[in-house]
Design a protein around this motif. Structure first.
Motif, mmCIF file in Angstrom:
data_model
loop_
_atom_site.group_PDB
_atom_site.id
_atom_site.type_symbol
_atom_site.label_atom_id
_atom_site.label_comp_id
_atom_site.label_asym_id
_atom_site.label_seq_id
_atom_site.Cartn_x
_atom_site.Cartn_y
_atom_site.Cartn_z
ATOM 1 N N ILE A 15 -19.733 30.198 -36.548
ATOM 2 C CA ILE A 15 -18.665 29.434 -35.882
ATOM 3 C C ILE A 15 -17.684 28.879 -36.913
ATOM 4 C CG2 ILE A 15 -18.136 27.495 -34.356
ATOM 5 C CD1 ILE A 15 -21.088 27.910 -33.285
ATOM 6 N N CYS A 26 -10.639 26.230 -31.542
ATOM 7 C CA CYS A 26 -11.937 26.652 -31.046
ATOM 8 C C CYS A 26 -12.038 28.179 -31.035
ATOM 9 C CB CYS A 26 -12.148 26.100 -29.635
ATOM 10 S SG CYS A 26 -13.815 26.405 -29.055
ATOM 11 N N PRO A 27 -12.990 28.718 -31.759
ATOM 12 C CA PRO A 27 -13.109 30.178 -31.813
ATOM 13 C C PRO A 27 -13.600 30.791 -30.500
ATOM 14 C CG PRO A 27 -14.817 29.142 -33.156
ATOM 15 C CD PRO A 27 -13.949 28.038 -32.629
ATOM 16 N N ARG A 29 -12.371 30.031 -27.551
ATOM 17 C CA ARG A 29 -11.333 29.951 -26.520
ATOM 18 C C ARG A 29 -10.096 30.714 -26.964
ATOM 19 N NH1 ARG A 29 -13.419 24.393 -26.380
ATOM 20 N NH2 ARG A 29 -14.161 23.964 -24.296
ATOM 21 N N ASN A 36 -7.641 22.344 -27.784
ATOM 22 C CA ASN A 36 -8.677 23.275 -28.235
ATOM 23 C C ASN A 36 -8.882 23.244 -29.742
ATOM 24 O OD1 ASN A 36 -9.156 24.038 -25.656
ATOM 25 N ND2 ASN A 36 -8.098 25.983 -25.771
ATOM 26 N N CYS A 38 -10.720 21.886 -32.898
ATOM 27 C CA CYS A 38 -12.063 21.346 -33.110
ATOM 28 C C CYS A 38 -11.980 19.962 -33.777
ATOM 29 C CB CYS A 38 -12.854 22.305 -33.996
ATOM 30 S SG CYS A 38 -14.608 21.913 -34.020
ATOM 31 N N CYS A 40 -12.821 19.779 -30.004
ATOM 32 C CA CYS A 40 -11.974 19.945 -28.825
ATOM 33 C C CYS A 40 -12.073 18.760 -27.849
ATOM 34 C CB CYS A 40 -12.369 21.222 -28.099
ATOM 35 S SG CYS A 40 -14.088 21.193 -27.552
ATOM 36 N N PHE A 43 -15.371 18.484 -25.797
ATOM 37 C CA PHE A 43 -16.551 17.897 -26.437
ATOM 38 C C PHE A 43 -16.316 16.418 -26.766
ATOM 39 C CE2 PHE A 43 -19.829 17.546 -29.903
ATOM 40 C CZ PHE A 43 -20.915 17.652 -29.039
ATOM 41 N N CYS A 56 -21.960 21.674 -27.584
ATOM 42 C CA CYS A 56 -20.561 21.905 -27.268
ATOM 43 C C CYS A 56 -20.433 23.360 -26.823
ATOM 44 C CB CYS A 56 -19.663 21.585 -28.463
ATOM 45 S SG CYS A 56 -19.759 22.774 -29.832
ATOM 46 N N HIS A 57 -19.285 23.700 -26.292
ATOM 47 C CA HIS A 57 -19.041 25.036 -25.746
ATOM 48 C C HIS A 57 -19.440 26.159 -26.723
ATOM 49 C CE1 HIS A 57 -16.939 27.726 -23.004
ATOM 50 N NE2 HIS A 57 -16.386 28.284 -24.051
ATOM 51 N N CYS A 58 -19.110 26.019 -27.984
ATOM 52 C CA CYS A 58 -19.406 27.056 -28.995
ATOM 53 C C CYS A 58 -20.807 26.944 -29.566
ATOM 54 C CB CYS A 58 -18.458 26.935 -30.177
ATOM 55 S SG CYS A 58 -16.757 27.273 -29.840
ATOM 56 N N LEU A 60 -21.705 24.702 -31.753
ATOM 57 C CA LEU A 60 -21.669 24.228 -33.148
ATOM 58 C C LEU A 60 -22.350 22.871 -33.238
ATOM 59 C CD1 LEU A 60 -20.641 24.461 -36.091
ATOM 60 C CD2 LEU A 60 -18.495 23.428 -35.329
ATOM 61 N N TYR A 61 -22.052 22.027 -32.270
ATOM 62 C CA TYR A 61 -22.609 20.660 -32.250
ATOM 63 C C TYR A 61 -23.590 20.461 -31.109
ATOM 64 C CZ TYR A 61 -18.699 19.513 -35.309
ATOM 65 O OH TYR A 61 -17.808 19.473 -36.343
HETATM 66 S S1 SF4 Z 1 -16.432 21.102 -30.682
HETATM 67 FE FE1 SF4 Z 1 -17.485 23.036 -30.340
HETATM 68 S S2 SF4 Z 1 -16.560 23.863 -28.516
HETATM 69 FE FE2 SF4 Z 1 -15.238 22.304 -29.294
HETATM 70 S S3 SF4 Z 1 -13.793 23.353 -30.611
HETATM 71 FE FE3 SF4 Z 1 -15.424 22.642 -31.893
HETATM 72 S S4 SF4 Z 1 -16.811 24.339 -32.007
HETATM 73 FE FE4 SF4 Z 1 -15.506 24.755 -30.236
#
Ligand code: SF4
Length: 64
Positions: A15, A26-27, A29, A36, A38, A40, A43, A56-58, A60-61
């Motif tokens: 990520i 955000c990779p 989206r 978007n 990060c 985002c 989150f 989170c969506h990706c 990462l967290y």
């Molecule tokens: S917090 Fe997570 S979902 Fe949001 S932009 Fe960062 S990596 Fe993507």
């Protein structure tokens, strides 16, 4: 409330590569919009939500 990186280091590295490629968007989206970037908007709102627990969506967290 605690937010930490995913325990899966390969996922985190992947990520982060994606974030480097997009310049911080955000990779996961397509839209390159301010919300978007990060971390985002989605989150950030999830971090403020006392009932939210999860990635989170990706992924990462992670928040618990
Ligand atoms: S917090 Fe997570 S979902 Fe949001 S932009 Fe960062 S990596 Fe993507």
């Amino acid at each position: 409330m605690a937010v930490r990186l995913n325990d899966d280091k390969e996922m985190v590295a992947m990520i982060r590569e994606g974030l480097k490629r997009t310049g911080g968007y955000c990779p996961c989206r397509l839209e390159r919009t301010e919300e978007n970037k990060c971390i985002c908007k989605e989150f950030r709102e999830q971090m403020e939500d006392p009932d939210f627990k999860g990635f989170c969506h990706c992924m990462l967290y992670y928040k618990d």
